[in-house]
Scaffold this motif. Sequence first.
Motif, PDB file in Angstrom:
ATOM      1  N   LEU A 100       0.828  -1.210   0.000  1.00 46.84           N
ATOM      2  CA  LEU A 100       0.000   0.000   0.000  1.00 46.84           C
ATOM      3  C   LEU A 100       0.861   1.259   0.000  1.00 46.84           C
ATOM      4  N   LEU A 101       1.931   1.258   0.783  1.00 46.32           N
ATOM      5  CA  LEU A 101       2.830   2.412   0.804  1.00 46.32           C
ATOM      6  C   LEU A 101       3.506   2.606  -0.547  1.00 46.32           C
ATOM      7  N   ALA A 102       3.929   1.504  -1.163  1.00 50.12           N
ATOM      8  CA  ALA A 102       4.597   1.590  -2.467  1.00 50.12           C
ATOM      9  C   ALA A 102       3.650   2.089  -3.552  1.00 50.12           C
ATOM     10  N   LEU A 103       2.386   1.662  -3.491  1.00 51.06           N
ATOM     11  CA  LEU A 103       1.402   2.119  -4.471  1.00 51.06           C
ATOM     12  C   LEU A 103       1.102   3.610  -4.317  1.00 51.06           C
ATOM     13  N   ALA A 104       1.166   4.091  -3.087  1.00 51.94           N
ATOM     14  CA  ALA A 104       0.796   5.486  -2.813  1.00 51.94           C
ATOM     15  C   ALA A 104       1.954   6.461  -3.015  1.00 51.94           C
ATOM     16  N   LYS A 105       3.190   5.935  -2.942  1.00 50.03           N
ATOM     17  CA  LYS A 105       4.370   6.808  -2.949  1.00 50.03           C
ATOM     18  C   LYS A 105       4.877   7.057  -4.366  1.00 50.03           C
ATOM     19  N   GLN A 106       5.311   8.290  -4.628  1.00 48.54           N
ATOM     20  CA  GLN A 106       5.985   8.607  -5.881  1.00 48.54           C
ATOM     21  C   GLN A 106       7.467   8.264  -5.733  1.00 48.54           C
ATOM     22  N   GLN A 107       7.924   7.265  -6.449  1.00 44.50           N
ATOM     23  CA  GLN A 107       9.290   6.778  -6.321  1.00 44.50           C
ATOM     24  C   GLN A 107      10.170   7.343  -7.431  1.00 44.50           C
ATOM     25  N   ASP A 108      11.303   7.924  -7.065  1.00 49.50           N
ATOM     26  CA  ASP A 108      12.272   8.375  -8.054  1.00 49.50           C
ATOM     27  C   ASP A 108      12.989   7.138  -8.598  1.00 49.50           C
ATOM     28  N   PRO A 109      12.866   6.839  -9.891  1.00 50.11           N
ATOM     29  CA  PRO A 109      13.458   5.598 -10.409  1.00 50.11           C
ATOM     30  C   PRO A 109      14.971   5.636 -10.575  1.00 50.11           C
ATOM     31  N   GLU A 110      15.573   6.813 -10.652  1.00 48.71           N
ATOM     32  CA  GLU A 110      16.988   6.904 -10.997  1.00 48.71           C
ATOM     33  C   GLU A 110      17.915   6.210  -9.991  1.00 48.71           C
ATOM     34  N   PRO A 111      17.729   6.391  -8.670  1.00 48.91           N
ATOM     35  CA  PRO A 111      18.601   5.652  -7.734  1.00 48.91           C
ATOM     36  C   PRO A 111      18.467   4.139  -7.874  1.00 48.91           C
ATOM     37  N   LEU A 112      17.270   3.670  -8.179  1.00 53.17           N
ATOM     38  CA  LEU A 112      17.054   2.230  -8.343  1.00 53.17           C
ATOM     39  C   LEU A 112      17.805   1.727  -9.572  1.00 53.17           C
ATOM     40  N   ILE A 113      17.727   2.469 -10.648  1.00 55.29           N
ATOM     41  CA  ILE A 113      18.408   2.089 -11.885  1.00 55.29           C
ATOM     42  C   ILE A 113      19.920   2.084 -11.687  1.00 55.29           C
ATOM     43  N   ARG A 114      20.430   3.093 -10.979  1.00 51.64           N
ATOM     44  CA  ARG A 114      21.875   3.146 -10.725  1.00 51.64           C
ATOM     45  C   ARG A 114      22.335   1.940  -9.906  1.00 51.64           C
ATOM     46  N   ARG A 115      21.546   1.577  -8.891  1.00 45.79           N
ATOM     47  CA  ARG A 115      21.902   0.418  -8.070  1.00 45.79           C
ATOM     48  C   ARG A 115      21.931  -0.857  -8.923  1.00 45.79           C
ATOM     49  N   SER A 116      21.009  -1.005  -9.833  1.00 41.60           N
ATOM     50  CA  SER A 116      20.934  -2.223 -10.647  1.00 41.60           C
ATOM     51  C   SER A 116      22.184  -2.425 -11.490  1.00 41.60           C
ATOM     52  N   LYS A 117      22.821  -1.345 -11.891  1.00 41.42           N
ATOM     53  CA  LYS A 117      23.985  -1.454 -12.774  1.00 41.42           C
ATOM     54  C   LYS A 117      25.188  -2.114 -12.090  1.00 41.42           C
ATOM     55  N   ASP A 118      25.145  -2.195 -10.764  1.00 44.82           N
ATOM     56  CA  ASP A 118      26.198  -2.925 -10.051  1.00 44.82           C
ATOM     57  C   ASP A 118      26.201  -4.403 -10.420  1.00 44.82           C
ATOM     58  N   PHE A 119      25.104  -4.887 -10.999  1.00 43.91           N
ATOM     59  CA  PHE A 119      24.938  -6.303 -11.307  1.00 43.91           C
ATOM     60  C   PHE A 119      24.899  -6.560 -12.806  1.00 43.91           C
ATOM     61  N   SER A 120      25.539  -5.680 -13.591  1.00 45.19           N
ATOM     62  CA  SER A 120      25.599  -5.897 -15.037  1.00 45.19           C
ATOM     63  C   SER A 120      26.491  -7.093 -15.333  1.00 45.19           C
ATOM     64  N   ALA A 121      26.162  -7.814 -16.394  1.00 45.75           N
ATOM     65  CA  ALA A 121      26.944  -8.998 -16.760  1.00 45.75           C
ATOM     66  C   ALA A 121      28.384  -8.629 -17.079  1.00 45.75           C
ATOM     67  N   GLU A 122      28.598  -7.468 -17.681  1.00 44.77           N
ATOM     68  CA  GLU A 122      29.956  -7.055 -18.046  1.00 44.77           C
ATOM     69  C   GLU A 122      30.831  -6.898 -16.801  1.00 44.77           C
ATOM     70  N   VAL A 123      30.283  -6.265 -15.763  1.00 43.37           N
ATOM     71  CA  VAL A 123      31.037  -6.061 -14.528  1.00 43.37           C
ATOM     72  C   VAL A 123      31.290  -7.383 -13.813  1.00 43.37           C
ATOM     73  N   ILE A 124      30.250  -8.185 -13.664  1.00 47.06           N
ATOM     74  CA  ILE A 124      30.361  -9.422 -12.875  1.00 47.06           C
ATOM     75  C   ILE A 124      31.186 -10.483 -13.596  1.00 47.06           C
TER      76      ILE A 124
END
Length: 368
Positions: A334-358
Amino acid sequence: MARKFIICIPSLRMGGAAKIALNLSEQYLEEGMEVTIILTDGNSNDPDFSALPEGLRVIKLPRIDMHHFIRPFINAYQLLKYFRQIKPDAILGVRHDATIIAALAWKLNGRKGRFVIRDINPITKTLNRNAVMVAMIKSAYRSASAVIANSDDVAQALREKNWLPAEKIHKIDNPVLTKSFYKKSQMEVSDPWLDASSSPFVITIGRLDKMKDQATLIRAFALVRAKTEARLMLVGDGPERPTLRKLVKDLKLEESVALPGAMQNPYPYLKRAAVFVLSSKYEGFGNVLVEALSLGKPVVSSACTGGPAYILQSGKFGSLFPVGDHEALAQQILLALAKQQDPEPLIRRSKDFSAEVIAGAYGKVLFN
């Protein structure tokens, strides 16, 4: 001369394990390696291989109708033929059944090349085997050149077993994000269920299994549905499907919950979802959490053993709830549905797990 790399895995129907094997293969093929995946379970029904990375060689060992104690030894001699033919620089064993066979074949081949095991779940959760099989698993680990654990919990469980020197255990994140993943996520999808309502929908993706505990998610969604217009999609198939369908019916959620089955490409659905939820009792890593973050999706996950708390950095990049607590999960959704989430920090975190890096980190263990 190009390096030669073999991955031994029972089947390509192994969920996250198969996905990571394919992601690693895709990256190493792009880097010019010769990559072969050998499927050690001849009895499995594997998917159509036409969608695999270009240049990947896949070999399936023949079906063997023999006692399960004898089968690994026959498979090992079959595998030995390919080890001698390919002459790999490194061999990666994924999942216990394949690891046993690969270890035997590697020893029969004079231990040529490096033999590395990839551990994907805490070993205390996966040793539900008879004494003979456990002894064979233990022998494989003891002889391995190294073990790659995909989370701190997995590495710690193996250290506690004391089967091999601690310096041979390497914690390396999963190679999750590949070029093909991004291409798949950009594809369009036409689905009457998606278009039937403008209400936001929650999605989970994974095998319908007790370990994944989608029942807790369905119970939580009943509480969410009582307070707001929303829908739920559970992508995947597995032994718990009949039980989950009955639970949806018992809670009178048939009109707002979809169970479309397994999908070759669920990412366009993930891209259109409002929230992603992982409700597992335990995980080795949690690849789909990274995939959700990469698309900027708010994430709610159980604080289970494995990778979720690490991936989400204890709540910095997503919400965590106690395992099996459907009321706490409902509140977080319910909190996640109601909250406006900035996607950019999430996207930046995901790049730590790119196949090229790992893949670079894997390479230091596999080839050095």
